[in-house]
Enzyme design. Structure first.
Site, short mmCIF file in Angstrom:
data_model
loop_
_atom_site.label_atom_id
_atom_site.label_comp_id
_atom_site.label_asym_id
_atom_site.label_seq_id
_atom_site.Cartn_x
_atom_site.Cartn_y
_atom_site.Cartn_z
CG HIS A 105 30.89 49.13 44.20
ND1 HIS A 105 30.54 50.27 43.80
CD2 HIS A 105 29.21 48.79 44.34
CE1 HIS A 105 29.11 50.42 43.82
NE2 HIS A 105 28.30 49.35 43.72
CG ASP A 107 26.59 45.77 44.02
OD1 ASP A 107 26.97 46.65 44.84
OD2 ASP A 107 25.66 45.57 43.64
CG HIS A 262 27.94 49.20 39.57
ND1 HIS A 262 28.09 47.92 40.23
CD2 HIS A 262 26.47 49.33 41.24
CE1 HIS A 262 27.57 47.95 41.09
NE2 HIS A 262 26.29 48.66 41.93
NE ARG A 278 21.83 47.20 46.48
CZ ARG A 278 23.57 46.95 46.87
NH1 ARG A 278 22.80 46.04 47.63
NH2 ARG A 278 24.05 46.31 46.53
C1 OGA Z 1 23.97 49.48 44.75
C2 OGA Z 1 24.30 50.61 43.94
C3 OGA Z 1 24.23 52.20 42.38
C4 OGA Z 1 23.10 54.06 42.19
O1 OGA Z 1 22.53 49.55 44.53
O2 OGA Z 1 24.10 48.62 44.30
O3 OGA Z 1 26.22 50.71 43.41
O4 OGA Z 1 22.69 54.16 41.28
N1 OGA Z 1 23.62 51.94 43.42
O5 OGA Z 1 22.17 53.69 42.88
MN MN Z 2 26.10 49.25 44.30
#
Ligand code: OGA
Ligand code: MN
Length: 288
Positions: A105, A107, A262, A278
């Site tokens: 996806h 984000d 990702h 995050r």
């Molecule tokens: C995000 C995500 C991937 C991960 O934080 O948006 O997709 O590896 N993380 O934690």
């Molecule tokens: Mn993500």
């Protein structure tokens, strides 16, 4: 003693690591170098950082306004801009979001203002697994056959947040409140975005769709849209476009959601803990 920052390519078409820099003490010229590296490499891993949540917010804000986190109950007390991703449990309750990013996806492509960039700081890496994969949507677009580029040039994808609207994904059985959460999300309106978007800074064209959020194509029958989406999805995650990040302690990784998709790859389980902090930089509306 003063060291020059170093920037080294990590993946085949994108991804770079940045070393010899301390994000707690970052002057304007060093920040400009990092911002340029982010635009050139699309995914940057800044090594050996020691950041508090407040320090991460301060660094993130230099790129622009921060997004509200959708899963507000998993944010850090006093720092609502910092979401905890974790499989850790305290008093029988999860301390963070456990199924973040489990399908390819970009984000917040389901929101009115999709994310510009996401920043993850590795607080605790698991002993095994926990890698994050990234796919370069500029390279993927450029590698499309010309007839396909022509076919999708003026089409728009339909992006939906609820997993229950999307036959390509499933609600994670690891997430206790998952079914209710996604049921409530069914009411959130879908968003319509070009399948090919132009990056506002670099001017590069990138494929803009994903199996996690793109559920249809505007004005195209479900059967035809499914076929086209299946073929674009198979193409966009071909090996040659992928960089797989194996996290080191102290890594801060930042990616550009305007030109990269990702996913989390999992591969670890409790009591092997993975915890990330995050932050997300808000973006503008995608354009063709
Ligand atoms: C995000 C995500 C991937 C991960 O934080 O948006 O997709 O590896 N993380 O934690
Ligand atoms: Mn993500």
């Amino acid at each position: 003693m003063f060291f020059e920052m170093e920037i080294r390519r990590l993946g085949r078409t994108m991804g770079a690591e940045v070393t010899r820099v301390d994000l707690n003490h970052l002057g304007a010229p060093a920040f400009a170098q990092i911002r340029d590296a982010f635009h050139v490499h699309k995914v940057i891993a800044i090594r050996d950082q020691q950041l508090t949540p407040a320090g991460q917010i301060a660094f993130s804000r230099r790129f622009g306004a921060l997004e509200d986190q959708l899963n507000a109950h998993y944010t850090i007390d006093g720092c609502p801009e910092v979401l905890v991703l974790s499989n850790d449990v305290r008093d029988g309750k999860p301390v963070g979001l456990i199924d973040g990013g489990d399908y390819w996806h970009s984000d917040s492509s389901h929101r009115e203002y999709p994310s510009m960039a996401t920043i993850l700081f590795a607080v605790k890496n698991p002993l095994t697994g926990g890698d994050t994969e990234f796919a370069d949507m500029v390279a993927a677009y450029e590698a499309l056959p010309e007839p396909m580029k022509g076919r999708i040039a003026h089409l728009n994808g339909i992006h939906a947040v609820s997993k229950l609207k999307n036959k390509r994904v499933q609600v994670s059985p690891r997430r206790p409140d998952g079914a209710d959460f996604y049921e409530r999300q069914k009411a959130i309106p879908d968003q319509i975005w070009p399948l090919v978007r132009t990056h506002p800074v670099t001017g590069q064209k990138a494929l803009y769709l994903s199996p996690r959020f793109t559920i249809g194509i505007e004005g195209v029958s479900a059967a035809e849209a499914d076929q086209l989406l299946d073929s674009l999805i198979a193409h966009q995650v071909r090996d040659e476009f992928i960089y797989r990040h194996q996290w080191r302690d102290g890594d801060l990784v930042m990616w550009d959601n305007r030109c990269v998709i990702h996913r989390a790859t999992g591969g670890y389980s409790y009591p092997d803990i993975r915890t990330m902090h995050r932050t997300v930089i808000a973006g503008d509306k995608p354009f063709r």
